[in-house]
Design a protein around this motif. Structure first.
Motif: not given
Length: 148
Positions: A116, A122-123
């Motif tokens: 992340r 966000h991944l």
């Protein structure tokens, strides 16, 4: 048996990086430091590597200024092993290796961990980009000009 070539002396950035990163267990020790496992006994338990090999690899990383050794207890003397700025940059390479491994060696099982990006939450997957245009940088679309 002929003596092993020392990668430290080869005039090549890849060879000299592999002189540090290419020893067995070193990349996995760096991975563990990166994810926050910083104490010798915890590293030993998580990796399953011998104490002798772990000591040798950590000492090599300290002498290369990739890791710094910081005492957290006096009696008995105990240390945390922490990544330096140089060590964090080396972990950037591990992110790229991890992305390749996720794609080519873990396809059916899926990745063993998720990454992340702390800035956007966000991944993500590591990518190598051109420092000039920001485009995806792939070896097949580059050329190398030797300087020596």
């Amino acid at each position: 048996m002929p003596p092993r070539t020392s990668f430290d002396t080869i005039d090549c950035s890849i060879a000299r990086t592999m002189a540090v990163l290419g020893e067995p267990w070193t990349a996995l020790i760096l991975r563990d430091l990166f994810i926050g496992i910083t104490r010798f006994d915890a590293l030993h338990a998580h990796l399953g590597v011998s104490r002798k090999v772990l000591t040798l690899r950590l000492n090599r990383l300290v002498s290369a200024e990739i890791v710094v050794k910081r005492a957290y207890a006096q009696r008995p003397e105990r240390f945390d092993y922490l990544l330096t700025g140089r060590g964090w940059e080396l972990c950037d390479i591990l992110l790229a290796i991890s992305a390749w491994g996720d794609k080519w060696t873990m396809a059916e099982a899926g990745p063993p961990a998720l990454i992340r990006h702390t800035r956007c939450h966000h991944l993500t997957t590591a990518e190598i980009r051109c420092s000039h245009c920001g485009g995806l940088l792939q070896a097949a679309a580059t050329e190398v000009t030797p300087l020596r």
